[in-house]
Write a protein that holds these residues in place. Structure first.
Motif, PDB file in Angstrom:
ATOM      1  N   ASN A 153      19.908  27.774  -5.674  1.00  0.00           N
ATOM      2  CA  ASN A 153      21.120  27.739  -6.527  1.00  0.00           C
ATOM      3  C   ASN A 153      21.115  26.415  -7.205  1.00  0.00           C
ATOM      4  OD1 ASN A 153      21.898  25.277  -4.911  1.00  0.00           O
ATOM      5  ND2 ASN A 153      22.104  26.631  -3.126  1.00  0.00           N
ATOM      6  N   ALA A 154      21.938  26.449  -8.112  1.00  0.00           N
ATOM      7  CA  ALA A 154      22.019  25.454  -9.231  1.00  0.00           C
ATOM      8  C   ALA A 154      21.960  23.985  -8.551  1.00  0.00           C
ATOM      9  CB  ALA A 154      23.063  25.351 -10.342  1.00  0.00           C
ATOM     10  N   GLU A 155      22.729  23.717  -7.468  1.00  0.00           N
ATOM     11  CA  GLU A 155      22.932  22.465  -6.926  1.00  0.00           C
ATOM     12  C   GLU A 155      21.673  22.241  -6.213  1.00  0.00           C
ATOM     13  OE1 GLU A 155      25.446  20.421  -3.091  1.00  0.00           O
ATOM     14  OE2 GLU A 155      25.727  22.494  -3.712  1.00  0.00           O
ATOM     15  N   THR A 156      20.850  22.862  -5.447  1.00  0.00           N
ATOM     16  CA  THR A 156      19.510  22.413  -5.042  1.00  0.00           C
ATOM     17  C   THR A 156      18.546  22.080  -6.127  1.00  0.00           C
ATOM     18  OG1 THR A 156      19.813  23.929  -3.201  1.00  0.00           O
ATOM     19  CG2 THR A 156      17.811  23.208  -3.503  1.00  0.00           C
ATOM     20  N   LYS A 157      18.500  22.902  -7.244  1.00  0.00           N
ATOM     21  CA  LYS A 157      17.626  22.976  -8.171  1.00  0.00           C
ATOM     22  C   LYS A 157      17.686  21.752  -8.780  1.00  0.00           C
ATOM     23  CE  LYS A 157      16.398  26.775 -10.090  1.00  0.00           C
ATOM     24  NZ  LYS A 157      16.272  28.091 -11.018  1.00  0.00           N
ATOM     25  N   ALA A 158      19.467  21.141  -9.119  1.00  0.00           N
ATOM     26  CA  ALA A 158      19.325  19.896  -9.663  1.00  0.00           C
ATOM     27  C   ALA A 158      18.672  18.871  -9.031  1.00  0.00           C
ATOM     28  CB  ALA A 158      21.043  19.820  -9.721  1.00  0.00           C
ATOM     29  N   LYS A 159      18.268  18.836  -7.968  1.00  0.00           N
ATOM     30  CA  LYS A 159      17.497  17.752  -7.161  1.00  0.00           C
ATOM     31  C   LYS A 159      16.234  17.553  -8.052  1.00  0.00           C
ATOM     32  CE  LYS A 159      15.847  18.450  -3.185  1.00  0.00           C
ATOM     33  NZ  LYS A 159      15.502  18.715  -1.512  1.00  0.00           N
TER      34      LYS A 159
END
Length: 284
Positions: A153-159
Motif C-alpha cells: 500500500n502507498a503508506e508502507t511504500k512511502a517509508k
C-alpha cells in the motif's frame, strides 16, 4: 552458426533450459552440455559467459539475466545485405559489452549512486525473507520481493520513498565534497588494470578485505582467485559443510555466514561462491 552470434544463441536457449532444469542436481557443466546438444557445437570458449548468465538468473530471474538477449539469430542465405544485417548488429553490440573487452576504469573514490525506493525495500526485506523462508531459491526470493512490492500500500511504500530521498541527500552531499582523481592518477589505475589483464584472471593478486583477512586469521593480506577458491573449498570439506544429500550445496556455518553476509545454516549452491567472494577482493 557464426561465432559472433554465439551469445545471442545461448541467451535464446538458456532461459528455457534453466526453467526446465532441476537446479538442485544440475551443474554449469551439465547445463552447458544441454546447450551444446541444442546448438550442435562446443561452447567451451563461452563457459565463463554461461556461468555468469546462470548466476544472474539465480540472483535476479530470467527477466534481468536475459533482458538484452533479443531473439535467436535468423539463418539467412545468400550474400545479400539482408542476410548480413543480423550479424552486423551483433558485432556492434559486442563492441560495447562483449567479454574480453577492457572496461573503462572507474574512479574508486566517486560516491556510490543513490538507491531507489525498491532497492531500499529489498535491502531491508531480503534478509528477513531469507530468515523466514530459508528454503527459497534466489529466483523465488526475487519473485516474492517483486510481488510484495507491487501489492504494497502507498503508506508502507512511502517509508521506502523516504529512505530513498535520504540516500539521495547522502549522495548529493558526498558528491559536493568529491574531488575526482587527476589524469595521472587515472592513468596509474589503467596501467594496473592492463597488468592484471595480462597476468590472467585466476593468477592476479588482490588485496584481501579486512573480513577476508580475519576469516583466514593467518596473516594473509593478498591472494589470487585460484588460491582463494582452493582454500574456501578446503574449508568446506574440513568443517563438513557440504550437503550430504546433494554435494553441490553448502551449509554456511557461523564463521562463513558472518564473512559472506548470510545467516548460519543458509544453504547455497557451491558454484555461486565467487559471487560472494568478489566484494572481498580489492585491486592492489
Amino acid at each position: 552458426m557464426h561465432v559472433d552470434n554465439l551469445e545471442v544463441a545461448i541467451n535464446a536457449h538458456l532461459p528455457d533450459i534453466l526453467r526446465r532444469a532441476d537446479l538442485e542436481k544440475s551443474t554449469v557443466k551439465t547445463l552447458q552440455k544441454e546447450l551444446e546438444s541444442k546448438l550442435l557445437m562446443s561452447l567451451d570458449t563461452k563457459k565463463n559467459y554461461i556461468r555468469d548468465q546462470i548466476e544472474m538468473y539465480l540472483k535476479h530471474g530470467a527477466r534481468h539475466a536475459f533482458a538484452d538477449s533479443g531473439e535467436a539469430p535468423e539463418q539467412h542465405g545468400g550474400a545479400g545485405k539482408r542476410g548480413k544485417a543480423p550479424r552486423k548488429r551483433t558485432v556492434e553490440k559486442k563492441k560495447k559489452s562483449g567479454r574480453g573487452k577492457t572496461k573503462e576504469v572507474q574512479d574508486p573514490t566517486k560516491p556510490k549512486g543513490p538507491k531507489g525506493p525498491y532497492m531500499c525495500f529489498v535491502g531491508v526485506r531480503r534478509p528477513r525473507l531469507k530468515q523466514e523462508k530459508p528454503t527459497l531459491s534466489f529466483p523465488d526470493i526475487s519473485r516474492q520481493l517483486g510481488l510484495e512490492w507491487r501489492s504494497m500500500n502507498a503508506e508502507t511504500k512511502a517509508k521506502y520513498v523516504k529512505m530513498s530521498e535520504k540516500d539521495k541527500t547522502r549522495y548529493k552531499n558526498e558528491l559536493e565534497k568529491y574531488v575526482p582523481l587527476n589524469d595521472h592518477e587515472m592513468e596509474k589505475l589503467r596501467e594496473k588494470q592492463r597488468e592484471r589483464k595480462a597476468a590472467g584472471g585466476l593468477q592476479v593478486m588482490y588485496k584481501c578485505s579486512p573480513e577476508l583477512a580475519a576469516f583466514f586469521n593467518d596473516g594473509t593480506v593478498q591472494i589470487n582467485r585460484k588460491e582463494l577458491t582452493t582454500r574456501i573449498w578446503a574449508y568446506f570439506k574440513e568443517k563438513g559443510l557440504l550437503d550430504d544429500s546433494n554435494r553441490r550445496y553448502v551449509f554456511a556455518d557461523a564463521k562463513l555466514a558472518a564473512f559472506l553476509g548470510m545467516q548460519a545454516g543458509d544453504r547455497f549452491l557451491a558454484f555461486t561462491i565467487q559471487r560472494f567472494l568478489k566484494p572481498h577482493l580489492h585491486p592492489l
